[in-house]
Motif scaffolding. Sequence first.
Motif, short mmCIF file in Angstrom:
data_model
loop_
_atom_site.label_atom_id
_atom_site.label_comp_id
_atom_site.label_asym_id
_atom_site.label_seq_id
_atom_site.Cartn_x
_atom_site.Cartn_y
_atom_site.Cartn_z
N ARG A 24 -5.90 5.36 0.83
CA ARG A 24 -6.42 5.26 -0.54
C ARG A 24 -6.24 3.85 -1.09
NH1 ARG A 24 -5.68 9.98 -5.08
NH2 ARG A 24 -7.01 9.04 -6.68
N VAL A 25 -5.09 3.24 -0.79
CA VAL A 25 -4.85 1.86 -1.24
C VAL A 25 -5.79 0.90 -0.51
CG1 VAL A 25 -3.17 -0.02 -1.27
CG2 VAL A 25 -2.46 2.29 -1.92
N ILE A 26 -5.99 1.10 0.78
CA ILE A 26 -6.90 0.25 1.54
C ILE A 26 -8.31 0.35 0.98
CG2 ILE A 26 -7.98 -0.12 3.79
CD1 ILE A 26 -5.31 0.85 5.04
N ASP A 27 -8.76 1.57 0.70
CA ASP A 27 -10.09 1.76 0.12
C ASP A 27 -10.19 1.06 -1.23
OD1 ASP A 27 -10.81 3.26 2.30
OD2 ASP A 27 -10.53 5.20 1.31
N ARG A 55 -1.38 -6.47 3.44
CA ARG A 55 -1.78 -5.56 4.50
C ARG A 55 -3.02 -4.75 4.10
NH1 ARG A 55 3.36 -2.27 6.67
NH2 ARG A 55 1.80 -1.66 8.24
N ALA A 56 -3.08 -4.30 2.84
CA ALA A 56 -4.24 -3.54 2.37
C ALA A 56 -5.49 -4.42 2.36
CB ALA A 56 -3.97 -2.97 0.99
N ALA A 60 -8.75 -3.85 4.68
CA ALA A 60 -10.06 -3.65 4.05
C ALA A 60 -11.08 -4.70 4.49
CB ALA A 60 -9.91 -3.69 2.53
N GLY A 61 -10.59 -5.72 5.20
CA GLY A 61 -11.49 -6.75 5.71
C GLY A 61 -11.94 -7.74 4.67
N LEU A 62 -11.17 -7.86 3.57
CA LEU A 62 -11.53 -8.80 2.52
C LEU A 62 -10.53 -9.94 2.47
CD1 LEU A 62 -12.63 -6.55 -0.48
CD2 LEU A 62 -14.06 -7.91 1.03
N PRO A 63 -10.97 -11.15 2.79
CA PRO A 63 -10.05 -12.27 2.73
C PRO A 63 -9.70 -12.61 1.28
CG PRO A 63 -12.27 -13.04 3.19
CD PRO A 63 -12.32 -11.55 3.24
N ASP A 240 5.79 4.77 -2.12
CA ASP A 240 4.86 5.48 -3.00
C ASP A 240 4.71 4.76 -4.33
OD1 ASP A 240 4.13 7.64 -1.33
OD2 ASP A 240 5.99 8.69 -1.80
N ALA A 241 5.80 4.23 -4.87
CA ALA A 241 5.73 3.49 -6.13
C ALA A 241 4.88 2.24 -5.97
CB ALA A 241 7.13 3.13 -6.61
N ASN A 242 5.04 1.54 -4.84
CA ASN A 242 4.20 0.37 -4.57
C ASN A 242 2.72 0.75 -4.58
OD1 ASN A 242 6.37 -1.39 -4.21
ND2 ASN A 242 6.41 -1.15 -2.00
N ALA A 243 2.41 1.82 -3.86
CA ALA A 243 1.01 2.25 -3.73
C ALA A 243 0.42 2.60 -5.10
CB ALA A 243 0.91 3.44 -2.78
N MET A 244 1.17 3.35 -5.90
CA MET A 244 0.66 3.76 -7.21
C MET A 244 0.45 2.56 -8.12
SD MET A 244 2.62 7.35 -7.98
CE MET A 244 2.47 8.74 -6.86
N ALA A 245 1.36 1.60 -8.06
CA ALA A 245 1.20 0.40 -8.88
C ALA A 245 -0.06 -0.36 -8.50
CB ALA A 245 2.42 -0.50 -8.74
N LEU A 246 -0.35 -0.44 -7.21
CA LEU A 246 -1.56 -1.14 -6.77
C LEU A 246 -2.82 -0.37 -7.13
CD1 LEU A 246 -0.45 -2.62 -3.33
CD2 LEU A 246 -0.31 -3.62 -5.63
N LEU A 247 -2.76 0.95 -7.04
CA LEU A 247 -3.91 1.76 -7.45
C LEU A 247 -4.17 1.64 -8.95
CD1 LEU A 247 -3.28 4.95 -5.30
CD2 LEU A 247 -5.10 3.27 -4.98
#
Length: 344
Positions: A24-27, A55-56, A60-63, A240-247
Motif C-alpha cells: 500500500r505504501v509502495i502504491d 525503499r518505497a 514504485a520506480g519513481l526517482p 506500522d507507524a512509519n507506514a501510516m505516517a507516509l500514507l
Amino acid sequence: MPPALQPPEDEERLDELLSRPSERVIDAFGQVRGDVLVCGASGKMGPSLARMVRRASDAAGLPRRVFGVARFAEGGEEKLQAQGIETMRCDLLDENQVMRLPDAQNVIFMAGRKFGSTGDEGLTWATNAWLPTLVCRKYRRSRIVAFSTGNIYGLVPVDGGGSREVDVPQPVGEYAMTCLARERLFGYFSRKHGTPVAIVRLNYACDLRYGVLVDLAQKIVAEQPIDLTMGHFNTIWQGDANAMALLALARAATPSWTVNVTGVETLSVRAVCQRLGMLLDQPVRFVGSESPTALLSDASLAVAEFGPPTMPAEQLIEWVAAWVSRGGRMLDKPTHFESRSGKY
C-alpha cells in the motif's frame, strides 16, 4: 507485506523490517510527486522512516531525492547515506539554516523535544512551538505530515475506548501544552498559506530497542517492581507507524487533517507483564493498583484510512521478549509512560 513470523536476531534485520514498505505504501509513493524531506531524521524513528521513503520510491520506480535533516549529534549520517538518503546537518532552531535547506514538495516533520522539558521549559517551547513556524514559512508550498502525540488529550477513562480526534484536548504539563501549540501553528499556517497538512498523533511506537513494552521487560529482568498506577496503554510496531505516517501524505489537507496512530488494543500493564514474565521466565512483582484513567487513543480513523496494523500486540510482545532475552542492544531511552503529571 506483514513482518516475518520469526523475530529479528540482529539490528540489521530489525532495521530492514522497520523500513520495509507495504504494498500500500509502495502504491501510494507511485502517486506521490516530488522530493521528500524528513525533518528530524536522526531520532528514534526518523532513520527507519526515511529509509522506508527511499525503499518505497525505488520500488514504485519513481526517482526522487530523499533528504534527511537533523543535527546528527549522535551520528548516523553514514548509514543513511549508504541507504540512498542525502543527509544535511542543520540546527533547526537557526532560522538562517532552515531557510537554506533544499526545496521539497513533501515534508515529514518529526522534530520535537520531550525529555528534559522540566527545568528547561523555554527550549521545549522553542522546539515544539516556534520551530514549526520556521518550517511552515520555508515549506509553505509543500505537502506536510507533522508528528504530534496523544499526550495532548490528557488522561481519559480506561473503559471509554480512548481519545478520538474530535475530542477537546486537555493537555497535562508543559510538554503536552507545547505539542498542542505545535499542532495549532501547523493548523494556522495551513489556513494562512493554503499548505496541505496532516497531523499524526502518535502513541508509543515500539521497535524492540525502545518502547513501553521494552521498558516493562527490562524492569522484569532487573527484578524491579511494576507500578500499576498507569495501568493501561496503547502501542504500535514502529514499522506500522512509519507506514501510516507516509500514507498520511495523501490525506494532507487545508485546513489541516488529524489522525491518531497507535495500536488497536487497549493493553493492560498487569496482563502484559504477566505474559512477559512467562516468556522471560522471570517472576513479576507489582505495586499499586490500576487507576480508572490512562493516556489512551482510539485508532479507528487510522484503521479506516490506512488499514489495521500488520503486527498484533501479542506478536510484538513475543518479539520484545525474544530481543531482551538474547541481550539485544537498547537505545536506553525510556518512554516514562507511567508519568501522570505530564512532567518529563
